[in-house]
Design a protein around this motif. Structure first.
Motif, PDB file in Angstrom:
ATOM      1  N   PHE A  61       1.831   9.769 -40.500  1.00 13.02           N
ATOM      2  CA  PHE A  61       2.515   9.576 -39.228  1.00 13.02           C
ATOM      3  C   PHE A  61       2.584   8.105 -38.820  1.00 13.02           C
ATOM      4  CE2 PHE A  61       0.917  13.976 -39.078  1.00 13.02           C
ATOM      5  CZ  PHE A  61       2.133  14.622 -38.929  1.00 13.02           C
ATOM      6  N   ALA A 119       1.465  13.610 -29.617  1.00 11.65           N
ATOM      7  CA  ALA A 119       2.680  14.433 -29.621  1.00 11.65           C
ATOM      8  C   ALA A 119       2.725  15.350 -28.401  1.00 11.65           C
ATOM      9  CB  ALA A 119       2.747  15.249 -30.905  1.00 11.65           C
ATOM     10  N   VAL A 149       5.577   6.872 -30.553  1.00 13.86           N
ATOM     11  CA  VAL A 149       5.443   8.112 -29.792  1.00 13.86           C
ATOM     12  C   VAL A 149       4.618   7.879 -28.533  1.00 13.86           C
ATOM     13  CG1 VAL A 149       4.486  10.449 -29.837  1.00 13.86           C
ATOM     14  CG2 VAL A 149       5.724   9.581 -31.822  1.00 13.86           C
ATOM     15  N   GLU A 204      10.896  12.704 -34.795  1.00 10.99           N
ATOM     16  CA  GLU A 204      11.093  12.392 -36.206  1.00 10.99           C
ATOM     17  C   GLU A 204      11.599  10.962 -36.387  1.00 10.99           C
ATOM     18  OE1 GLU A 204      13.502  14.558 -39.788  1.00 10.99           O
ATOM     19  OE2 GLU A 204      12.298  15.770 -38.412  1.00 10.99           O
ATOM     20  N   TYR A 257       5.504  17.103 -34.032  1.00  4.69           N
ATOM     21  CA  TYR A 257       6.216  15.833 -34.176  1.00  4.69           C
ATOM     22  C   TYR A 257       7.714  15.992 -34.409  1.00  4.69           C
ATOM     23  CZ  TYR A 257       2.863  12.049 -33.930  1.00  4.69           C
ATOM     24  OH  TYR A 257       1.991  11.102 -33.465  1.00  4.69           O
ATOM     25  N   PRO A 294      -2.891  12.230 -33.608  1.00  4.20           N
ATOM     26  CA  PRO A 294      -1.458  12.573 -33.655  1.00  4.20           C
ATOM     27  C   PRO A 294      -1.113  13.778 -32.778  1.00  4.20           C
ATOM     28  CG  PRO A 294      -2.282  12.144 -35.859  1.00  4.20           C
ATOM     29  CD  PRO A 294      -3.473  12.210 -34.963  1.00  4.20           C
TER      30      PRO A 294
END
Length: 358
Positions: free
Chosen positions: A196, A345, A69, A62, A58, A341
């Motif tokens: 996240f 990513a 995302v 940021e 990630y 996540p």
């Protein structure tokens, strides 16, 4: 709305630690026997490794949550899909824990009260938490975490006279394969991935890495400490027979005229932590849906979400069958929480790289 690192750390720590108050530590003992505390250390270590890998993935994104995302890498449709999936998973999480908390409170204290009344009591707290917002919940957790931590430390201290060192032998319990294979204990730490969702609200770059690491370490120390206390107080295999290990620890306290029984401490900690964890997951479910639906004001859907949560909590019968749902759901939830996540990513990185080449 920006969260300081300390506020975010307490919020996440309270959310993770609340799971040990139900049956978390009993699972370690059931899987690894007298080595349950070693299994908890192993699960904390694996959770830390997974979290640090996710942080590395990630790094280019940021300050963005999972929905942002997804949109960055795969478009608006991906943002909507991810937001709905995350919101649905958190809604099921909230509904299942709401039913478990309500049933346990009914069995331990409110014997004559209808289940629906107890559910409404918790639902009212969830509604208040939703309107308090993330900042309000974080500040409450910051204060409550200190109080709850003090009460847990008191419970640990009062249990010392019951300690029997021989209960920890054999040290390796059911063996090294049982300890290393007991990764189902990652369930307790899976909510660290919810960090996240709130990264845009942290006040410093890179804060999410420090917040997640501290929360995992603090919750891991707490889990390991109480697995050890449980084993020192209750010999194996008798320790596998109790559904609420923390209540068994509290029930065995006898400090002469000061504390002859400490169930009150357990119930206060348990109910308070339950309120906070339900408020946090319910709010994040609302947040994820509002991000998917491009809503600037979540208040309009709060009541509808609350009705859905209570309705889902009433689906399981009174025969305790939801315990089976609990095990199946949280196994899938753990994979989802850590896996989504990473998939987002990696997908966003690949799409960004492909776009740069074109």
């Amino acid at each position: 709305m920006r969260l300081r690192e300390g506020e975010a750390t307490w919020l996440l720590t309270v959310l993770l630690t609340s799971k040990i108050l139900f049956a978390g530590i009993g699972r370690f003992v059931a899987v690894s026997g007298t080595a349950g505390w070693l299994q908890s250390i192993w699960c904390v270590f694996v959770a830390l490794v997974i979290f640090r890998v996710l942080c590395r993935l990630y790094r280019p994104f940021e300050g963005k949550d999972m929905m942002a995302v997804a949109e960055l890498g795969m478009g608006v449709g991906a943002r909507v899909l991810v937001g709905v999936l995350v919101s649905g998973a958190l809604m099921l999480h909230t509904a299942l824990m709401l039913r478990i908390y309500a049933d346990t409170v009914s069995a331990l204290t409110l014997f004559e009260s209808p289940l629906f009344f107890v559910l409404l009591f918790f639902a009212a707290t969830m509604m208040a938490g939703a309107f308090a917002g993330l900042g309000g919940l974080a500040r409450i957790c910051m204060v409550a975490g200190v109080v709850l931590g003090g009460m847990l430390a008191l419970l640990l201290f009062l249990s010392v006279p019951r300690f029997t060192i021989e209960n920890l032998f054999p040290i390796l319990g059911k063996g090294v394969p049982a300890v290393l294979g007991g990764l189902d204990g990652l369930e307790i730490f899976s909510d660290v991935a919810l960090l996240f969702l709130i990264t845009p609200h942290l006040n410093r770059d890179g804060a999410y890495r420090r917040v997640g690491t501290r929360a995992l370490v603090w919750s891991g120390v707490t889990v390991t400490a109480f697995v050890l206390v449980y084993l020192l107080c209750v010999p194996y295999p008798a320790a596998t027979q109790f559904k609420l290990p923390m209540l068994e620890i509290a029930g065995g306290v006898n400090a002469d005229v000061v504390f002859q029984r400490a169930e009150g401490i357990f119930l206060l900690v348990w109910i308070f932590a339950g309120f906070l964890s339900l408020c946090i997951t319910f709010y994040l479910s609302l947040y994820s849906f509002s991000r998917a639906a491009f809503l600037s004001d979540r208040r309009g859907v709060t009541a509808a979400f609350l009705v859905i949560a209570v309705a889902l909590a009433l689906i399981p019968g009174a025969d305790g069958s939801y315990a089976r749902y609990y095990q199946v759901f949280f196994l899938g939830y753990t994979v989802f929480a850590f896996g989504l996540p990473a998939v987002l990513a990696v997908g966003a990185r690949l799409c960004a790289g492909k776009g740069a080449q074109e």
